[in-house]
Enzyme design. Structure first.
Site, PDB file in Angstrom:
ATOM      1  N   LYS A  58       0.841  -1.253  -0.165  1.00 30.19           N
ATOM      2  CA  LYS A  58      -0.164   0.121  -0.041  1.00 30.19           C
ATOM      3  C   LYS A  58       0.944   1.103   0.154  1.00 30.19           C
ATOM      4  O   LYS A  58       0.684   2.003  -0.621  1.00 30.19           O
ATOM      5  CB  LYS A  58      -1.006   0.021   1.153  1.00 30.19           C
ATOM      6  CG  LYS A  58      -2.012  -0.901   0.984  1.00 30.19           C
ATOM      7  CD  LYS A  58      -2.886  -1.111   2.303  1.00 30.19           C
ATOM      8  CE  LYS A  58      -3.844  -2.302   1.967  1.00 30.19           C
ATOM      9  NZ  LYS A  58      -4.575  -2.753   3.311  1.00 30.19           N
ATOM     10  N   GLN A 102      -4.959  -1.645   9.610  1.00 26.50           N
ATOM     11  CA  GLN A 102      -4.743  -2.899   8.647  1.00 26.50           C
ATOM     12  C   GLN A 102      -5.474  -4.009   9.907  1.00 26.50           C
ATOM     13  O   GLN A 102      -5.075  -4.011  10.874  1.00 26.50           O
ATOM     14  CB  GLN A 102      -3.316  -3.258   8.722  1.00 26.50           C
ATOM     15  CG  GLN A 102      -3.102  -4.387   8.017  1.00 26.50           C
ATOM     16  CD  GLN A 102      -3.618  -4.420   6.429  1.00 26.50           C
ATOM     17  OE1 GLN A 102      -3.327  -3.298   6.007  1.00 26.50           O
ATOM     18  NE2 GLN A 102      -4.173  -5.558   6.178  1.00 26.50           N
ATOM     19  N   ASP A 125     -11.396   2.879   3.862  1.00 23.72           N
ATOM     20  CA  ASP A 125     -11.713   1.350   3.688  1.00 23.72           C
ATOM     21  C   ASP A 125     -13.276   1.224   3.621  1.00 23.72           C
ATOM     22  O   ASP A 125     -13.712   0.205   3.267  1.00 23.72           O
ATOM     23  CB  ASP A 125     -11.475   0.622   4.945  1.00 23.72           C
ATOM     24  CG  ASP A 125     -10.217  -0.257   4.675  1.00 23.72           C
ATOM     25  OD1 ASP A 125      -9.903  -0.497   3.564  1.00 23.72           O
ATOM     26  OD2 ASP A 125      -9.362  -0.838   5.740  1.00 23.72           O
TER      27      ASP A 125
END
Ligand code: NAP
Length: 294
Positions: A58, A102, A125
């Site tokens: 990422k 994460q 997200d």
């Protein structure tokens, strides 16, 4: 793939590369307009090897797209209040336009509490309960990256999805449910299947669009697929090859799916779209925070 395999293979890798190039171009224009670039903060707790690889990837792609990457690595021993304090500071930081924690988190930390502490407008997200609600009610929000990527691939293939029968296998909060909401918003007739669904094979045979996100290698067999259907295989399963080397396969027995109109391969289908959509969401969040139209 066998010579007589008639289905088109949907090139998610190529699509994602084009999307990233477009984002890079947009970021350059945004920098000229605002004097600043979108910033993405990624929080990693612990040293889970798969998570460490995802976070590194990422970061690389964020920088390649011309954006700022902020990485926060915390030890497994971090307390929930310490993690929440970091998120509060990122919420307030004007250089950070997107925040991602994460997952999975260590067992002593509640993912729900942590995700819902993120400012929903920075929740790239799309997992915050406010964003789930916005998606369900047709309001502008941030949409989970994997289903957003699936929808982009479907729209490129089919252009207009209205009226098509869509079956989504899987009802997780991060893939199945938001996928179903997105397809409903496109005016598909949507059925969501799961592990308790009766006669899954028969249900799948009705699908013009079949999205499979179960995490079960080879679950969907060729004779479950309607001729001419478009199949999106979200599954990522690591299986042992006979030679002892692990390989990644999806949830669909792709070698039996030659009569589909098109299908995503695994790897190279949905997977590359997820990070590209994360960066697309970061640009979207930046535009909204800077009150710039798209
Ligand atoms: P998950 O939370 O484990 O959910 C799996 C869903 O599939 C559940 O709703 C489950 O039903 C259903 N299911 C399991 N076995 C089934 C069966 N035999 N028949 C019908 N339904 C079944 O998984 P997830 O996070 O949504 O991920 C699903 C898959 O997508 C995994 O392979 C994951 O690695 C992959 N994935 C890929 C990406 C990407 O970037 N390409 C991103 C995220 C996830 P119940 O609800 O009844 O248990």
């Amino acid at each position: 793939m066998h010579q007589s395999f008639g289905a088109a293979l949907i090139d998610g890798k190529g699509f994602a590369a084009r999307l990233l190039a477009r984002l890079n171009h947009d970021v350059q224009l945004l920098e000229k307009e605002t004097g600043t670039v979108p910033g993405l903060a990624v929080v990693l707790v612990g040293e889970d090897p798969a998570s460490t690889i995802y976070v590194a990837s990422k970061r690389r792609q964020t920088v390649a797209a011309g954006m700022r990457s902020f990485e926060h690595r915390l030890p497994t021993t971090v307390t929930e209040s310490e993690l929440l304090a970091l998120i509060a500071s990122l919420n307030e930081n004007p250089s950070v336009h997107g925040i991602l924690v994460q997952l999975p988190l260590p067992a002593h930390l509640s993912a729900g509490v942590v995700i819902d502490a993120i400012d929903p407008d920075k929740d790239v997200d799309g997992f915050h309960v406010a964003n789930a609600g916005r998606l369900a009610t047709g309001q502008e929000g941030l949409v989970p990256c994997t289903p957003l990527g699936c929808l982009m691939l479907l729209k490129e293939q089919l252009l207009d999805l209205a009226g098509l029968n869509a079956v989504v296998i899987g009802k997780s909060n991060i893939v199945g449910k938001p996928m179903a909401q997105l397809l409903m918003a496109e005016n598909c007739t949507v059925t969501v299947a799961h592990s308790r669904t009766r006669d899954l094979a028969q249900l799948c045979r009705m699908a013009d669009i079949l999205v499979v996100a179960a995490g079960r290698p080879g679950l969907v067999r060729g004779d479950w697929i309607k001729p001419g259907a478009t199949v999106i295989d979200v599954g990522i399963n690591r299986v042992e090859e006979t030679a002892g080397r692990p390989v990644i396969v999806g949830d669909v027995a792709i070698e039996e799916a030659g009569h589909a109109r098109a299908i995503t391969p695994v790897p190279g289908g949905v997977g590359p779209m997820t990070i590209a959509c994360l960066l697309a969401n970061t640009v979207t969040a930046f535009r909204r925070q800077q009150q710039i139209g798209s």
